[in-house]
Design a protein around this motif. Structure first.
Motif, PDB file in Angstrom:
ATOM      1  N   PRO A  38      27.573   2.474   5.606  1.00 31.85           N
ATOM      2  CA  PRO A  38      26.718   1.954   5.871  1.00 31.85           C
ATOM      3  C   PRO A  38      25.528   2.498   5.288  1.00 31.85           C
ATOM      4  CG  PRO A  38      27.841   4.479   5.272  1.00 31.85           C
ATOM      5  CD  PRO A  38      28.525   2.965   5.538  1.00 31.85           C
ATOM      6  N   SER A  39      23.948   1.757   5.366  1.00 33.69           N
ATOM      7  CA  SER A  39      23.485   1.334   4.595  1.00 33.69           C
ATOM      8  C   SER A  39      22.929   2.948   4.748  1.00 33.69           C
ATOM      9  CB  SER A  39      21.918   0.736   5.398  1.00 33.69           C
ATOM     10  OG  SER A  39      22.098  -0.785   5.492  1.00 33.69           O
ATOM     11  N   ALA A  40      21.036   3.216   3.766  1.00 37.40           N
ATOM     12  CA  ALA A  40      20.684   4.052   4.156  1.00 37.40           C
ATOM     13  C   ALA A  40      20.396   4.639   5.257  1.00 37.40           C
ATOM     14  CB  ALA A  40      19.516   4.725   2.013  1.00 37.40           C
ATOM     15  N   PRO A  41      19.391   5.884   5.235  1.00 39.67           N
ATOM     16  CA  PRO A  41      18.864   5.453   6.720  1.00 39.67           C
ATOM     17  C   PRO A  41      16.448   4.518   6.654  1.00 39.67           C
ATOM     18  CG  PRO A  41      19.241   8.290   6.340  1.00 39.67           C
ATOM     19  CD  PRO A  41      19.189   6.672   5.119  1.00 39.67           C
ATOM     20  N   TYR A  49       9.326   6.118   6.875  1.00 42.06           N
ATOM     21  CA  TYR A  49       9.847   5.587   5.268  1.00 42.06           C
ATOM     22  C   TYR A  49      11.133   5.706   5.301  1.00 42.06           C
ATOM     23  CZ  TYR A  49       5.653   8.547   3.528  1.00 42.06           C
ATOM     24  OH  TYR A  49       4.093   9.040   3.119  1.00 42.06           O
ATOM     25  N   LYS A  50      11.897   4.056   4.442  1.00 46.26           N
ATOM     26  CA  LYS A  50      12.794   4.197   4.173  1.00 46.26           C
ATOM     27  C   LYS A  50      13.172   4.944   2.999  1.00 46.26           C
ATOM     28  CE  LYS A  50      14.633  -0.063   4.508  1.00 46.26           C
ATOM     29  NZ  LYS A  50      14.576  -1.813   4.154  1.00 46.26           N
ATOM     30  N   ILE A  51      14.860   6.086   3.143  1.00 47.41           N
ATOM     31  CA  ILE A  51      14.640   6.303   2.439  1.00 47.41           C
ATOM     32  C   ILE A  51      14.870   5.889   0.686  1.00 47.41           C
ATOM     33  CG2 ILE A  51      17.348   7.901   1.441  1.00 47.41           C
ATOM     34  CD1 ILE A  51      15.578   9.100   3.442  1.00 47.41           C
ATOM     35  N   THR A  52      15.605   4.094   0.698  1.00 48.03           N
ATOM     36  CA  THR A  52      15.622   3.630  -0.132  1.00 48.03           C
ATOM     37  C   THR A  52      13.862   3.614  -0.903  1.00 48.03           C
ATOM     38  OG1 THR A  52      17.076   2.435   0.252  1.00 48.03           O
ATOM     39  CG2 THR A  52      16.365   1.640  -1.539  1.00 48.03           C
ATOM     40  N   ASP A  53      13.140   2.722  -0.400  1.00 46.61           N
ATOM     41  CA  ASP A  53      12.001   3.134  -1.128  1.00 46.61           C
ATOM     42  C   ASP A  53      11.332   4.200  -1.674  1.00 46.61           C
ATOM     43  OD1 ASP A  53      11.884   0.485  -0.262  1.00 46.61           O
ATOM     44  OD2 ASP A  53      10.450   1.169   2.054  1.00 46.61           O
ATOM     45  N   GLY A 116      20.996   6.868  -1.659  1.00 47.80           N
ATOM     46  CA  GLY A 116      20.412   7.132   0.157  1.00 47.80           C
ATOM     47  C   GLY A 116      22.099   6.449   0.466  1.00 47.80           C
ATOM     48  N   GLU A 117      22.668   5.264   0.357  1.00 47.89           N
ATOM     49  CA  GLU A 117      24.108   5.162   0.685  1.00 47.89           C
ATOM     50  C   GLU A 117      25.156   5.938   1.008  1.00 47.89           C
ATOM     51  OE1 GLU A 117      21.471   2.614   0.433  1.00 47.89           O
ATOM     52  OE2 GLU A 117      21.992   1.247   1.993  1.00 47.89           O
ATOM     53  N   TYR A 118      24.825   6.778  -0.786  1.00 44.66           N
ATOM     54  CA  TYR A 118      26.160   7.520  -0.777  1.00 44.66           C
ATOM     55  C   TYR A 118      26.074   8.853  -0.069  1.00 44.66           C
ATOM     56  CZ  TYR A 118      28.751  11.229  -3.444  1.00 44.66           C
ATOM     57  OH  TYR A 118      29.152  12.634  -3.627  1.00 44.66           O
ATOM     58  N   GLY A 170      27.373   1.181   1.669  1.00 44.72           N
ATOM     59  CA  GLY A 170      26.780   0.091   1.181  1.00 44.72           C
ATOM     60  C   GLY A 170      25.845   0.033   0.063  1.00 44.72           C
ATOM     61  N   PHE A 171      25.705  -1.411  -0.509  1.00 47.79           N
ATOM     62  CA  PHE A 171      24.738  -1.535  -1.217  1.00 47.79           C
ATOM     63  C   PHE A 171      25.193  -0.967  -3.412  1.00 47.79           C
ATOM     64  CE2 PHE A 171      20.241   0.286  -3.393  1.00 47.79           C
ATOM     65  CZ  PHE A 171      19.809  -0.865  -3.144  1.00 47.79           C
ATOM     66  N   TYR A 172      26.242  -0.924  -3.374  1.00 44.79           N
ATOM     67  CA  TYR A 172      26.144  -0.182  -5.066  1.00 44.79           C
ATOM     68  C   TYR A 172      28.064  -0.225  -5.261  1.00 44.79           C
ATOM     69  CZ  TYR A 172      27.980   4.532  -4.182  1.00 44.79           C
ATOM     70  OH  TYR A 172      28.694   5.275  -3.274  1.00 44.79           O
ATOM     71  N   SER A 184      20.860  -6.962  -5.087  1.00 48.65           N
ATOM     72  CA  SER A 184      19.450  -6.950  -4.552  1.00 48.65           C
ATOM     73  C   SER A 184      19.343  -5.967  -3.234  1.00 48.65           C
ATOM     74  CB  SER A 184      18.717  -7.791  -4.738  1.00 48.65           C
ATOM     75  OG  SER A 184      19.504  -8.966  -3.721  1.00 48.65           O
ATOM     76  N   ARG A 185      18.157  -5.994  -3.459  1.00 47.50           N
ATOM     77  CA  ARG A 185      17.546  -5.040  -1.425  1.00 47.50           C
ATOM     78  C   ARG A 185      18.295  -5.587  -0.512  1.00 47.50           C
ATOM     79  NH1 ARG A 185      13.180  -1.571  -1.549  1.00 47.50           N
ATOM     80  NH2 ARG A 185      14.511  -0.414   0.357  1.00 47.50           N
ATOM     81  N   GLY A 186      18.375  -5.159   0.238  1.00 55.84           N
ATOM     82  CA  GLY A 186      19.396  -5.455   1.990  1.00 55.84           C
ATOM     83  C   GLY A 186      20.592  -6.010   1.977  1.00 55.84           C
ATOM     84  N   GLY A 187      21.389  -5.503   0.147  1.00 49.93           N
ATOM     85  CA  GLY A 187      22.557  -5.697  -0.155  1.00 49.93           C
ATOM     86  C   GLY A 187      23.790  -5.070   0.429  1.00 49.93           C
ATOM     87  N   SER A 188      23.378  -3.748   1.457  1.00 51.07           N
ATOM     88  CA  SER A 188      24.709  -3.179   2.320  1.00 51.07           C
ATOM     89  C   SER A 188      25.595  -4.404   2.652  1.00 51.07           C
ATOM     90  CB  SER A 188      24.091  -2.288   2.997  1.00 51.07           C
ATOM     91  OG  SER A 188      24.152  -0.925   2.611  1.00 51.07           O
ATOM     92  N   ASP A 189      24.540  -5.502   3.388  1.00 53.50           N
ATOM     93  CA  ASP A 189      25.127  -6.765   3.626  1.00 53.50           C
ATOM     94  C   ASP A 189      26.267  -7.127   3.646  1.00 53.50           C
ATOM     95  OD1 ASP A 189      23.234  -6.746   6.188  1.00 53.50           O
ATOM     96  OD2 ASP A 189      21.997  -8.056   5.064  1.00 53.50           O
ATOM     97  N   ILE A 190      26.440  -7.246   2.056  1.00 58.37           N
ATOM     98  CA  ILE A 190      27.162  -8.279   0.558  1.00 58.37           C
ATOM     99  C   ILE A 190      28.123  -7.119   0.680  1.00 58.37           C
ATOM    100  CG2 ILE A 190      27.477  -9.250  -1.243  1.00 58.37           C
ATOM    101  CD1 ILE A 190      24.380  -8.951  -1.800  1.00 58.37           C
TER     102      ILE A 190
HETATM  103  N1  ASP Z   1      19.185   0.992   1.532  1.00 56.18           N
HETATM  104  C1  ASP Z   1      19.387  -0.372   0.638  1.00 56.18           C
HETATM  105  C2  ASP Z   1      17.574  -1.165   0.830  1.00 56.18           C
HETATM  106  O1  ASP Z   1      16.700  -1.089   2.033  1.00 56.18           O
HETATM  107  C3  ASP Z   1      20.439  -1.985   0.819  1.00 56.18           C
HETATM  108  C4  ASP Z   1      20.691  -2.034   1.963  1.00 56.18           C
HETATM  109  O2  ASP Z   1      19.568  -1.668   3.476  1.00 56.18           O
HETATM  110  O3  ASP Z   1      20.741  -2.922   2.601  1.00 56.18           O
HETATM  111  O4  ASP Z   1      17.643  -2.676   0.245  1.00 56.18           O
END
Ligand code: ASP
Length: 437
Positions: A38-41, A49-53, A116-118, A170-172, A184-190
């Motif tokens: 999962p990513s963060a909400p 808002y995005k939780i990560t932000d 956020g992801e945790y 994801g993400f970390y 980097s941002r969006g890294g849960s894909d990785i």
């Molecule tokens: N939550 C992180 C972000 O907003 C990672 C992700 O969503 O993939 O960048």
């Protein structure tokens, strides 16, 4: 046959309890979906808002000695709301308090963002009733802060060989000393891609809020068709030119192992989405280009010099000037006595006069011309390799619609043609190309 599917769900797929329910029904519908990332909400609506932000904001507040409590309360509300609405027996408040204390005491930016992801992972694991595995034990960054894929894949494969199903945020991951490090941002894909590789999955599903890649940008072209199947290479060309759905770095771990990626839509799970594959033996259903994408605002510097072709090291000298300024270039089409260098305007950053001066001084050209308002369009499709008619059709369509093509280059893999047009012709050119195919 290996029957494991790794499913990564993006922030919009887990933005509220209604989205969690969709995710659960997707996961339980196919039991090969064993590892869930999962990513963060994300945002529930446009102004949300995005939780990560918010987490990054908390960290910035603490750094500047401003109270972060107000922002943290918004985060707390969202997680507590999720746990309540999903009726879970999970002490999320305790977890939130731990995070709050650490952030207050100056926890690192990466640690803060990773929560956020945790936290979302804890909730999803409880909701799906499967074990939670913390990626800090799996995903390893070396002392330079760079992902060590080899060590990571080994750890994933060892650890998960005894855990049949798991939720892995994801993400970390972590450094050797245990400090948390994010991508980097969006890294849960990785992360999803790495886990797929580690468990040698049959498929990596990437669940998001669109039904895959479109053949063209829907903001410019009306109702472009969906891309059903695309090769990694074609995807790389399109993504580079601005078609973004997947994190750029997410392709490498699975590509090496030949694991396909399926981009799927959580809000419309029956849609096929886009399948990204490595083998290029499949036939494009419509025997046409795969997609078209582009970007505006490039500068073309054209340099002419008699007998350039015989002068050794000429192009190297031109490029070394860019290198000295730490500038990357995009393309370098050449003729016998001329060469053009194409650089994005953001890369040039207003330094064009300086660059020209140096070219005049070091390369002694007969003539230099600069054109600063170019757009580049990549027409991508492996069909081009064996179909001469494609480029004929492309240029004919542009000609008939009065679009002046200022530059053409084709990569040696012959899966793309890049054309340069005036910025002002950009939208029109994209439409014309899409229509032509
Ligand atoms: N939550 C992180 C972000 O907003 C990672 C992700 O969503 O993939 O960048």
């Amino acid at each position: 046959m290996n029957e494991i599917i790794v499913a990564k769900f993006g922030g919009s797929s887990l933005a509220d309890s209604a989205q969690f329910k969709k995710v659960k029904s997707i996961v339980t519908e196919d039991l090969r979906r064993k590892y869930i990332v999962p990513s963060a909400p994300g945002k529930r609506f446009k102004e949300d808002y995005k939780i990560t932000d918010l987490l990054y904001l908390c960290h910035a507040h603490v750094e500047q000695n401003i109270s972060f409590e107000e922002v943290f309360n918004i985060i707390e509300e969202r997680y507590v709301g999720l746990v309540e609405e999903l009726n879970l027996d999970l002490d999320i408040k305790n977890e939130l308090n731990i995070v709050r204390e650490k952030v207050k005491n100056g926890a690192s930016k990466d640690y803060t963002a990773s929560r956020g992801e945790y936290l979302n992972g804890l909730i999803l694991a409880a909701y799906l009733d499967i074990p939670f595995v913390d990626p800090k034990e799996l995903i390893y960054f070396n002392e330079k802060g760079v992902l060590d894929l080899e060590v990571t894949v080994k750890r994933v494969s060892e650890k998960l060989s005894s855990i049949e199903r798991a939720v892995i945020p994801g993400f970390y991951g972590a450094l050797e000393n245990g400090d948390i490090k994010t991508f980097s941002r969006g890294g849960s894909d990785i992360t999803g891609s790495i886990i797929s590789r580690g468990v040698n999955a049959a498929l990596y599903e990437n669940w998001t809020d669109v039904s895959g890649f479109l053949m063209a940008d829907p903001r410019i072209v009306d109702n472009p068709r969906n891309i059903e199947k695309i090769t990694y290479k074609e995807l790389r060309e399109l993504s580079y030119m601005g078609a973004t759905v997947l994190h750029e770095e997410a392709v490498f771990p699975v590509r090496e192992a030949g694991i396909p990626i399926n981009i799927k839509n959580t809000n419309s799970p029956e849609d096929k989405g886009t399948l990204i594959v490595s083998d290029d033996n499949f036939e494009n259903k419509y025997n046409t280009i795969t997609g078209v994408a582009g970007k505006k605002d490039f500068t073309v510097i054209t340099i002419e010099k008699t007998m350039m072709n015989a002068e050794k090291g000429y192009c190297r000298r031109v490029l070394s000037i860019l290198e000295d300024h730490n500038m990357a270039f995009e393309h370098m089409p050449s003729g016998i006595d001329n060469v053009s260098v194409i650089v994005s305007n953001s890369e040039l950053n207003g330094k064009i006069e300086e660059i020209l001066e140096e070219i005049r001084f070091k390369c002694k050209p007969d003539f230099i011309e600069v054109h600063g308002d170019m757009a580049l369009i990549a027409v991508v499709g492996k069909v081009m390799k064996r179909n001469a008619g494609i480029s004929a059709k492309l240029f004919n369509a542009l000609y008939e619609n009065d679009v002046n093509v200022r530059m053409i280059t084709q990569g040696s893999s012959e899966i793309n043609i890049i054309i340069g047009v005036e910025n002002g012709d950009f939208e029109k050119a994209l439409k014309v190309i899409y229509e032509a195919f």
